[in-house]
Design a protein around this motif. Structure first.
Motif, PDB file in Angstrom:
ATOM      1  N   UNK A   1       0.846  -1.187   0.000  1.00  0.00           N
ATOM      2  CA  UNK A   1       0.000   0.000   0.000  1.00  0.00           C
ATOM      3  C   UNK A   1       0.880   1.235   0.000  1.00  0.00           C
ATOM      4  N   UNK A   2       0.594   2.152  -0.925  1.00  0.00           N
ATOM      5  CA  UNK A   2       1.345   3.405  -1.012  1.00  0.00           C
ATOM      6  C   UNK A   2       0.376   4.553  -1.236  1.00  0.00           C
ATOM      7  N   UNK A   3       0.929   5.732  -1.200  1.00  0.00           N
ATOM      8  CA  UNK A   3       0.099   6.923  -1.470  1.00  0.00           C
ATOM      9  C   UNK A   3      -0.032   7.117  -2.976  1.00  0.00           C
ATOM     10  N   UNK A   4      -1.253   7.392  -3.445  1.00  0.00           N
ATOM     11  CA  UNK A   4      -1.486   7.611  -4.867  1.00  0.00           C
ATOM     12  C   UNK A   4      -1.071   9.029  -5.245  1.00  0.00           C
ATOM     13  N   UNK A   5      -0.727   9.260  -6.505  1.00  0.00           N
ATOM     14  CA  UNK A   5      -0.364  10.621  -6.932  1.00  0.00           C
ATOM     15  C   UNK A   5      -1.479  11.630  -6.681  1.00  0.00           C
ATOM     16  N   UNK A   6      -2.744  11.164  -6.763  1.00  0.00           N
ATOM     17  CA  UNK A   6      -3.873  12.081  -6.561  1.00  0.00           C
ATOM     18  C   UNK A   6      -4.201  12.250  -5.084  1.00  0.00           C
ATOM     19  N   UNK A   7      -3.438  11.632  -4.188  1.00  0.00           N
ATOM     20  CA  UNK A   7      -3.658  11.807  -2.758  1.00  0.00           C
ATOM     21  C   UNK A   7      -4.372  10.659  -2.102  1.00  0.00           C
ATOM     22  N   UNK A   8      -4.937   9.749  -2.870  1.00  0.00           N
ATOM     23  CA  UNK A   8      -5.648   8.622  -2.281  1.00  0.00           C
ATOM     24  C   UNK A   8      -4.708   7.451  -2.012  1.00  0.00           C
ATOM     25  N   UNK A   9      -5.255   6.244  -2.122  1.00  0.00           N
ATOM     26  CA  UNK A   9      -4.501   5.026  -1.852  1.00  0.00           C
ATOM     27  C   UNK A   9      -4.126   4.340  -3.163  1.00  0.00           C
ATOM     28  N   UNK A  10      -2.892   3.851  -3.243  1.00  0.00           N
ATOM     29  CA  UNK A  10      -2.431   3.052  -4.384  1.00  0.00           C
ATOM     30  C   UNK A  10      -2.114   1.653  -3.877  1.00  0.00           C
ATOM     31  N   UNK A  11      -2.913   0.665  -4.304  1.00  0.00           N
ATOM     32  CA  UNK A  11      -2.660  -0.733  -3.959  1.00  0.00           C
ATOM     33  C   UNK A  11      -1.846  -1.357  -5.090  1.00  0.00           C
ATOM     34  N   UNK A  12      -0.647  -1.834  -4.754  1.00  0.00           N
ATOM     35  CA  UNK A  12       0.276  -2.380  -5.762  1.00  0.00           C
ATOM     36  C   UNK A  12       0.385  -3.886  -5.535  1.00  0.00           C
ATOM     37  N   UNK A  13      -0.039  -4.646  -6.520  1.00  0.00           N
ATOM     38  CA  UNK A  13      -0.017  -6.108  -6.444  1.00  0.00           C
ATOM     39  C   UNK A  13       0.981  -6.632  -7.474  1.00  0.00           C
ATOM     40  N   UNK A  14       1.818  -7.553  -7.052  1.00  0.00           N
ATOM     41  CA  UNK A  14       2.677  -8.263  -8.004  1.00  0.00           C
ATOM     42  C   UNK A  14       2.229  -9.719  -8.044  1.00  0.00           C
ATOM     43  N   UNK A  15       2.055 -10.242  -9.248  1.00  0.00           N
ATOM     44  CA  UNK A  15       1.602 -11.623  -9.448  1.00  0.00           C
ATOM     45  C   UNK A  15       2.470 -12.292 -10.504  1.00  0.00           C
TER      46      UNK A  15
END
Length: 475
Positions: free
Chosen positions: A452-466
């Motif tokens: 979980x990271x901060x999104x460029x627009x200020x929200x949440x960025x969920x980053x999944x690697x598969x």
């Protein structure tokens, strides 16, 4: 040292090479023997013609009519030195006339060179023996071989009975007259056999390449099944491989049935335990029943263990992740369409930047649940926009999927807590909910990660690697 090659191609090529070499060697020896016999017959005919001329010069009383000896080497000529042939006539074992010197005749008349014993026919006597075949054989010149110094000779002898005693007529010629034409003929013959051997070797290699090609196609078909590109091996195989293809497809069908059965048991067990555990967890929220929260933590631990081991059982079923191949774009299309209808009143805009042809080694149901939780959280908490990015990283063999929204997000200090199984931050009125722990478990069971990271627009960025699915083999 291994004498037998491991590969079928090597074994068949080695056997073919051995058989070809043996056949060519046999052909060379056979042709050489036939050629020698043919040349020897010609030499024998020549010597027999000389003997016939000499026999015509022998009178019935055993005397020699020298005037009738024509077209033959003159008496006393040293043909043993020049490599030519020669002749002589004996009466009762004593030299009468001939073209060879006495030393050469003595060497050639050594008892070891004597003709086989046989009947003798004198001029005008006819055949008076009871065995006609033996008589006819004795009436023909007999072959023999001898040496004069280092020169080998081949000769023919004819024994005649005269009134004054036995007469023997001998004609000889060097064996070099036989060897020279054979050597001259064998050189191009061996060259032709060598070219024939090379042609046969090339034809064998081509035949093996074409003959074993269906095995290579079958291997690629199995690799495609393992990569998830196809479900079965094609039935269109050569006759010899059709039983193998049928057995492989039967095995794949059994594995698929076992997988479906296992998934059914997993689903049944999950549903059977979900309600009792939820009821127990709700009951333990009463401080009077669980003052220190110890029982609640044990219930949460049981829930995590059940989810973990059920997921492992599903992932470890025969024909698991190694064979899975799920296209990402169609899965996203279906989820976006469904969630767009569910949250139609929110008016969320979805932006996509997905690499074409991206496929994942993840079960389709797991991928739908994983992406569905992330997209559902995004739709519920985004202010106006969700952005989806997906690209492959060949260096790591994984795909990186980012789902970012422009909502309130989750403070960095709470992100680790949000990923803990059983935690629901939304129940306290902030941020995203407990679906993130499900996403994390599914990602890890599939061999991936969630961050979980901060999104460029200020929200949440969920980053999944598969993990990426294996590419289906070409051809």
């Amino acid at each position: 040292m291994r004498l037998v090659p491991r590969s079928l191609f090597g074994r068949l090529a080695a056997l073919s090479a051995i058989a070809t070499i043996a056949a060519l060697a046999f052909a060379a020896l056979g042709i050489g023997a036939v050629l020698e016999r043919f040349v020897m017959q010609g030499l024998d005919q020549r010597l027999d013609a000389q003997i016939a001329v000499l026999a015509a010069a022998v009178r019935p009383d055993g005397s020699i009519d020298r005037g009738r000896i024509v077209q033959l080497p003159a008496e006393g000529e040293r043909h043993d030195r020049t490599g030519g042939g020669g002749w002589w006539i004996e009466r009762d074992g004593h030299f009468v006339i001939g073209s060879l010197p006495p030393a050469a005749i003595a060497a050639l008349t050594d008892p070891a060179n004597a003709p086989p014993p046989g009947l003798r026919l004198g001029p005008g006597r006819g055949i008076d023996r009871h065995d006609r075949d033996d008589a006819e054989e004795a009436a023909r010149p007999q072959p023999f071989d001898g040496w004069v110094g280092s020169h080998r000779y081949h000769g023919r002898r004819l024994a005649l009975d005269g009134t004054a005693g036995a007469v023997t007529i001998t004609a000889v010629a060097p064996r070099a007259l036989v060897a020279r034409p054979i050597r001259a003929a064998m050189a191009p013959l061996l060259g032709s056999l060598l070219l024939l051997g090379l042609a046969l070797g090339t034809a064998t290699l081509v035949q093996l390449r074409l003959g074993l090609r269906p095995l290579a196609r079958l291997r690629r078909s199995l690799a495609a099944v393992r990569a998830g590109a196809t479900a079965t091996v094609p039935d269109d195989q050569p006759t010899e491989l059709q039983p193998l293809a049928r057995e492989l497809n039967a095995l794949l069908g059994e594995n698929a049935a076992a997988l479906a059965n296992a998934r059914g048991h997993v689903a049944n067990l999950a549903h059977g335990l979900k309600t009792p555990l939820a009821t127990l967890a709700l009951g333990l929220r009463d401080p009077a029943r669980d003052p220190d929260g110890a029982l609640g933590r044990e219930v949460a631990r049981i829930d995590r263990a059940i989810r973990h081991h059920l997921g492992r059982a599903r992932a470890g079923t025969p024909g698991g992740a190694a064979r899975l191949r799920t296209a990402l774009a169609p899965a996203l299309d279906g989820l976006i369409e469904a969630l767009g209808r569910i949250h139609a009143d929110r008016g969320i805009v979805v932006e996509r930047a997905v690499e074409p042809g991206l496929a994942l080694a993840v079960d389709p149901q797991d991928l739908d649940e994983l992406l569905g939780n992330l997209l559902d959280n995004g739709w519920r908490w985004a202010a106006s926009r969700i952005r989806i990015e997906a690209r492959a990283d060949p260096a790591t063999g994984r795909a990186r999927i980012t789902i970012a929204d422009d909502g309130p997000g989750i403070p960095p200090a709470d992100r680790a807590e949000a990923l803990r199984p059983g935690r629901r931050l939304d129940e306290r009125g902030s941020g995203h909910g407990f679906g993130l722990s499900i996403v994390r478990e599914l990602a890890e069971l599939s061999g991936g990660t969630l961050a979980l990271e901060s999104a460029p627009a200020g929200g949440l960025a969920a980053i999944v690697t598969l993990p990426l699915a294996g590419s289906p083999p070409a051809g």
